[in-house]
Design an enzyme around this catalytic site. Structure first.
Site, PDB file in Angstrom:
ATOM      1  N   GLU A 349       5.235  77.440   8.585  1.00  0.00           N
ATOM      2  CA  GLU A 349       6.191  78.543   8.454  1.00  0.00           C
ATOM      3  C   GLU A 349       6.364  79.019   7.014  1.00  0.00           C
ATOM      4  O   GLU A 349       7.475  79.238   6.553  1.00  0.00           O
ATOM      5  CB  GLU A 349       7.562  78.127   9.000  1.00  0.00           C
ATOM      6  CG  GLU A 349       7.507  77.762  10.459  1.00  0.00           C
ATOM      7  CD  GLU A 349       8.820  77.201  10.996  1.00  0.00           C
ATOM      8  OE1 GLU A 349       9.165  77.564  12.116  1.00  0.00           O
ATOM      9  OE2 GLU A 349       9.478  76.410  10.284  1.00  0.00           O
TER      10      GLU A 349
HETATM   11  C1  TNX Z   1       9.935  74.211  13.714  1.00  0.00           C
HETATM   12  S1  TNX Z   1       7.782  72.188  13.602  1.00  0.00           S
HETATM   13  C2  TNX Z   1       9.822  73.666  12.468  1.00  0.00           C
HETATM   14  C3  TNX Z   1      10.965  72.957  11.866  1.00  0.00           C
HETATM   15  C4  TNX Z   1      12.190  73.066  12.725  1.00  0.00           C
HETATM   16  C5  TNX Z   1      11.823  72.866  14.162  1.00  0.00           C
HETATM   17  C6  TNX Z   1      12.985  72.832  15.088  1.00  0.00           C
HETATM   18  C7  TNX Z   1       7.668  72.754  12.243  1.00  0.00           C
HETATM   19  C8  TNX Z   1       6.456  72.384  11.582  1.00  0.00           C
HETATM   20  N1  TNX Z   1       8.634  73.564  11.791  1.00  0.00           N
HETATM   21  O1  TNX Z   1      11.213  73.447  10.573  1.00  0.00           O
HETATM   22  O2  TNX Z   1      13.101  72.101  12.320  1.00  0.00           O
HETATM   23  O3  TNX Z   1      10.942  73.879  14.555  1.00  0.00           O
HETATM   24  O4  TNX Z   1      12.602  72.521  16.390  1.00  0.00           O
END
Ligand code: TNX
Length: 543
Positions: A349
């Site tokens: 992300e």
């Molecule tokens: C996605 S999984 C994210 C996290 C969040 C999570 C909550 C991932 C690599 N990134 O930053 O905490 O979803 O479910």
């Protein structure tokens, strides 16, 4: 160990034979009990059928008389330090509930509980074990200490649930007769705890380590940094922890681990055969670091600390040299506290980092991991850059993930990048079970106990070669979770299912038999004080 696979049906009927055989030899306490009392005692004394454990063993062949622990039972270890330690650990579990002395001794002898590291059976590998139970002795043999420890976990589950109590309980303490031979399908069986969104104390982390080790999980991935908090002391950049760690989601006081505390966690994990995989998430998810040091920001201005739950707004400054001095220092200090092979560099992300910058960043950071002797793991977005040779990508997609994104990951796997699978709509322990779950998130949908168990890591990601799969992970993100009770409510009963996918041969995979084995864990969790969710899809005893 593959040659020991047998069909679930055959396994089931063997177990039935075992159960029937043992009810007739069950001890009846006292001499003059009524028929009904005798029947009850016999039922209570029927040992758990051999192999009726989670994760399912590779093979279990019941037969012969049960083994029984009594006041004279010794735990006989061979001369090795590892067997000594595992013997003391087992005694620590069983003394409070049995009230027996269970002396740990290396003075030879062929009776009692025997822990031996002298197995010559190469098919057991580094983590496998053989458990032989019969009248008078129960022998666990392995090649390595992990195997002995896992044999002991199996032994715990073969005993009555009362064995897990902290006060003296009534026996008898029987283990069904027969032989289990067991070794894992995957060498990477992980659970992740997000200590950034909410901080969890050393004791809480240890509590969760104890719980995951019941199910032969062998990696603890710690998500040590994110927008909301930096949780590990770094001597060369001290404000990361003291300032960047000073809050959490919702604005609480946060916290961080000193190096001594972190090493204590690593050591405790090792005593439970878990390797700690530290994660420093970069270049996104870095607000806590950016808030601590203005120079890490492209505009030279430190943002305020962040206590919300939005994602994707922060990025290290990819163009500045100081960024790589920072990353080098952090990785060096963390590598020095990490006996394990891996450092997780996040990489998910990074929505406010351009694609070009992201690729450039990963090209510079992956060699720093190698420089300090470690192997890089990244969330699967790493496959959109150039994964280093040997790097692992952790897939966290779900049913709504685009075909193009899946294909990018599968293609990387074809080109040699290994994968760890943690599909969000299967293995994310922070997803709500259903619409009524008071904790957790639902962005990947609801994840029932059955849904989290009912998939095959070997075939899950189309196009990824089966041998590219290193294993599985169950991540627990903590935006909505701040206590051990919260952890346990979300992890149990789903974590054991992911652990089983990592351990058990695919041939044992069957929800209908799994849910019965899982249900039998309930009374154990009650005895241990684990506050689990009584999922309606599991036939809990007495329900
Ligand atoms: C996605 S999984 C994210 C996290 C969040 C999570 C909550 C991932 C690599 N990134 O930053 O905490 O979803 O479910």
């Amino acid at each position: 160990m593959r040659q020991h696979h047998r069909s679930p049906r055959l396994f089931g009927s063997l177990l039935l034979v075992a159960a029937a055989g043992f009810s007739s030899v069950a001890a009846v306490p006292g001499g003059d009990s009524t028929g009904q009392e005798a029947a009850e005692a016999a039922t209570a004394a029927t040992p758990t059928p051999l192999g009726q454990v989670v994760p399912a063993p590779a093979s279990a062949v019941p037969g012969g008389s049960p083994f029984e622990i009594n006041s004279k039972t010794r735990i006989r270890v061979d001369g090795s330090r590892d067997a000594q330690k595992t013997g003391s650990y087992l005694a620590g579990v069983l003394r409070p509930s049995t009230g027996y002395p269970l002396k740990v001794t290396d003075d030879g002898g062929s009776d009692g509980i025997r822990l031996r590291l002298n197995s010559k059976d190469a098919s057991l590998g580094n983590e496998g074990y053989r458990l032989e139970s019969k009248r008078g002795s129960l022998t666990i043999t392995a090649r390595k200490s992990a195997g002995l420890f896992y044999g002991v976990q199996t032994l715990r589950q073969q005993l009555p649930a009362a064995a897990e109590q902290k006060t003296v309980q009534k026996g008898p303490w029987q283990v069904a007769g027969g032989t289990i031979k067991d070794a894992p399908r995957y060498g990477y069986r992980s659970a992740m705890l997000d200590v950034s969104r909410h901080f969890f104390s050393v004791d809480k982390v240890k509590r969760y380590i104890d719980q995951m080790s019941l199910y032969k999980v062998n990696k603890l991935h710690m998500h040590l940094s994110d927008d909301q908090g930096w949780r590990i002391a770094i001597d060369s950049w001290p404000k990361l922890a003291t300032y960047g760690g000073s809050t959490q989601v919702g604005g609480g006081k946060g916290g961080y681990y000193t190096k001594a505390q972190y090493k204590d966690i690593v050591q405790y994990a090792a005593s439970r055969q878990l390797e700690v995989i530290p994660e420093i998430d970069m270049p996104g998810h870095t607000n806590a670091a950016l808030a601590s040091y203005a120079e890490l920001n492209c505009n030279g201005v430190a943002p305020p600390l962040y206590t919300g739950t939005e994602v994707g707004f922060s990025s290290l400054c990819v163009k500045k040299d100081v960024t790589y001095d920072f990353v080098d220092d952090v990785i060096r200090e963390i590598a020095a506290m990490t006996p394990g092979k891996y450092i997780h560099i996040g990489g998910d992300e990074a929505h406010s980092t351009s694609h070009e910058d992201y690729v450039a960043f990963m090209d510079k950071v992956q060699p720093l991991v190698a420089k300090y002797g470690k192997t890089a793991i990244g969330w699967h977005q790493l496959t959109g850059a150039t994964p280093a040779k040997g790097a692992i990508a952790q897939y966290w997609g779900y049913d709504a993930t685009s075909a193009a994104e899946r294909e990018q990951v599968a293609n990387a796997a074809k080109n040699g990048t290994k994968l760890v699978l943690s599909p969000a709509d299967r293995s994310y322990l922070d997803m709500k079970y259903d619409k009524d779950t008071p904790l957790g998130l639902a962005w990947a949908g609801y994840v029932s106990t059955q849904r989290s168990y009912d998939w095959d890591p070997g075939t899950y990601l189309k196009g990824a070669p089966a041998d590219s799969i290193e294993g599985v992970e169950a991540p627990l993100w903590s935006e909505t979770l701040s206590t051990s009770a919260h952890i346990e409510y979300m992890a149990f009963p789903r974590l054991p299912g992911i652990a089983e996918l990592g351990w058990s041969p695919a041939s044992t995979h069957d929800w209908n038999t799994y849910k019965v084995r899982l249900a039998e864990q309930g009374p154990r969790w009650d005895a241990m004080g684990i506050g689990y969710y009584k999922a309606p899809d599991v036939p809990w005893p007495g329900k």
